[in-house]
Design an enzyme around this catalytic site. Structure first.
Site, mmCIF file in Angstrom:
data_model
loop_
_atom_site.group_PDB
_atom_site.id
_atom_site.type_symbol
_atom_site.label_atom_id
_atom_site.label_comp_id
_atom_site.label_asym_id
_atom_site.label_seq_id
_atom_site.Cartn_x
_atom_site.Cartn_y
_atom_site.Cartn_z
ATOM 1 N N ILE A 32 0.893 -1.112 0.021
ATOM 2 C CA ILE A 32 -0.062 -0.073 0.161
ATOM 3 C C ILE A 32 0.839 1.213 0.005
ATOM 4 C CG2 ILE A 32 -0.294 0.306 2.550
ATOM 5 C CD1 ILE A 32 -3.331 0.599 1.960
ATOM 6 N N ASN A 87 11.656 -8.624 6.907
ATOM 7 C CA ASN A 87 11.947 -7.770 8.365
ATOM 8 C C ASN A 87 11.472 -8.792 9.709
ATOM 9 O OD1 ASN A 87 13.047 -5.554 7.326
ATOM 10 N ND2 ASN A 87 10.941 -4.840 6.848
ATOM 11 N N GLN A 94 10.025 -3.884 11.559
ATOM 12 C CA GLN A 94 8.700 -4.636 11.069
ATOM 13 C C GLN A 94 7.502 -3.968 11.727
ATOM 14 O OE1 GLN A 94 8.969 -8.630 12.274
ATOM 15 N NE2 GLN A 94 6.948 -9.294 11.499
ATOM 16 N N HIS A 100 5.872 -11.794 6.479
ATOM 17 C CA HIS A 100 5.602 -11.620 5.047
ATOM 18 C C HIS A 100 7.058 -11.407 4.228
ATOM 19 C CE1 HIS A 100 5.410 -8.085 7.369
ATOM 20 N NE2 HIS A 100 6.037 -7.424 6.434
HETATM 21 P P1 5GP Z 1 7.172 -4.500 7.474
HETATM 22 O O1 5GP Z 1 7.344 -3.094 7.829
HETATM 23 O O2 5GP Z 1 6.196 -5.163 8.664
HETATM 24 O O3 5GP Z 1 8.277 -5.431 6.973
HETATM 25 O O4 5GP Z 1 5.942 -4.272 6.211
HETATM 26 C C1 5GP Z 1 4.673 -4.260 6.221
HETATM 27 C C2 5GP Z 1 4.363 -3.645 5.079
HETATM 28 O O5 5GP Z 1 3.029 -3.731 4.739
HETATM 29 C C3 5GP Z 1 4.676 -2.231 4.700
HETATM 30 O O6 5GP Z 1 5.470 -2.141 3.630
HETATM 31 C C4 5GP Z 1 3.156 -1.469 4.426
HETATM 32 O O7 5GP Z 1 3.461 -0.502 3.618
HETATM 33 C C5 5GP Z 1 2.585 -2.508 4.208
HETATM 34 N N1 5GP Z 1 1.013 -2.553 4.469
HETATM 35 C C6 5GP Z 1 0.461 -2.159 5.838
HETATM 36 N N2 5GP Z 1 -0.706 -2.113 5.565
HETATM 37 C C7 5GP Z 1 -1.202 -2.731 4.535
HETATM 38 C C8 5GP Z 1 -2.298 -2.761 3.944
HETATM 39 O O8 5GP Z 1 -3.533 -2.607 4.530
HETATM 40 N N3 5GP Z 1 -2.607 -3.187 2.581
HETATM 41 C C9 5GP Z 1 -1.180 -3.529 1.971
HETATM 42 N N4 5GP Z 1 -1.469 -3.817 0.589
HETATM 43 N N5 5GP Z 1 -0.106 -3.291 2.444
HETATM 44 C C10 5GP Z 1 -0.058 -2.955 3.780
#
Ligand code: 5GP
Ligand code: ZN
Length: 114
Positions: A32, A87, A94, A100
């Site tokens: 997103i 992450n 994270q 993911h």
């Molecule tokens: P992290 O920082 O946990 O490794 O990555 C989480 C990722 O999820 C971030 O890049 C963030 O932009 C994405 N993200 C968070 N909420 C949503 C959502 O509701 N939809 C989508 N498509 N991505 C999301």
């Protein structure tokens, strides 16, 4: 499915997403807030917070997810290469605690990007 988990809610169809791939164990959605010209997330359907929470069987699942990513990357036009990021925890930044794999590409990247 875990309550209050954004990726479990996306998997359940409760939050919309741009899904580009799905099979019995995983799905791939557009991030997103993209951090690269092409930025997708490969997400296991089962909820794991961290790699450390997984059993050996879960890790087999993760191996199959990694094995699927090259075909998805081809579909995303990443024939020139891409970077995978997983992450783990606060110091890594994270924000969603459902394991993911970030798929990043679409331009040349420096390494490390810290
Ligand atoms: P992290 O920082 O946990 O490794 O990555 C989480 C990722 O999820 C971030 O890049 C963030 O932009 C994405 N993200 C968070 N909420 C949503 C959502 O509701 N939809 C989508 N498509 N991505 C999301
Ligand atoms: Zn979850």
């Amino acid at each position: 499915m875990k309550n209050d988990c954004v990726f479990c809610a996306i998997e359940a169809g409760e939050i919309p997403s741009q899904k580009v791939y799905e099979d019995e164990r995983m799905f791939v959605i557009k991030d997103i807030e993209p951090k690269a010209p092409v930025h997708y997330l490969a997400i296991p359907k089962r909820h794991y917070k961290l790699l450390r929470d997984m059993t050996d069987a879960d890790r087999d699942d993760l191996g199959k997810i990694f094995a699927t990513i090259p075909a998805v990357a081809d579909r995303l036009g990443l024939q020139n290469g891409y970077r995978l990021i997983v992450n783990q925890g606060d110091d890594a930044g994270q924000t969603v605690f459902h394991l993911h794999i970030h798929i990043l590409g679409g331009h040349a990247m420096d390494f490390p990007e810290l």
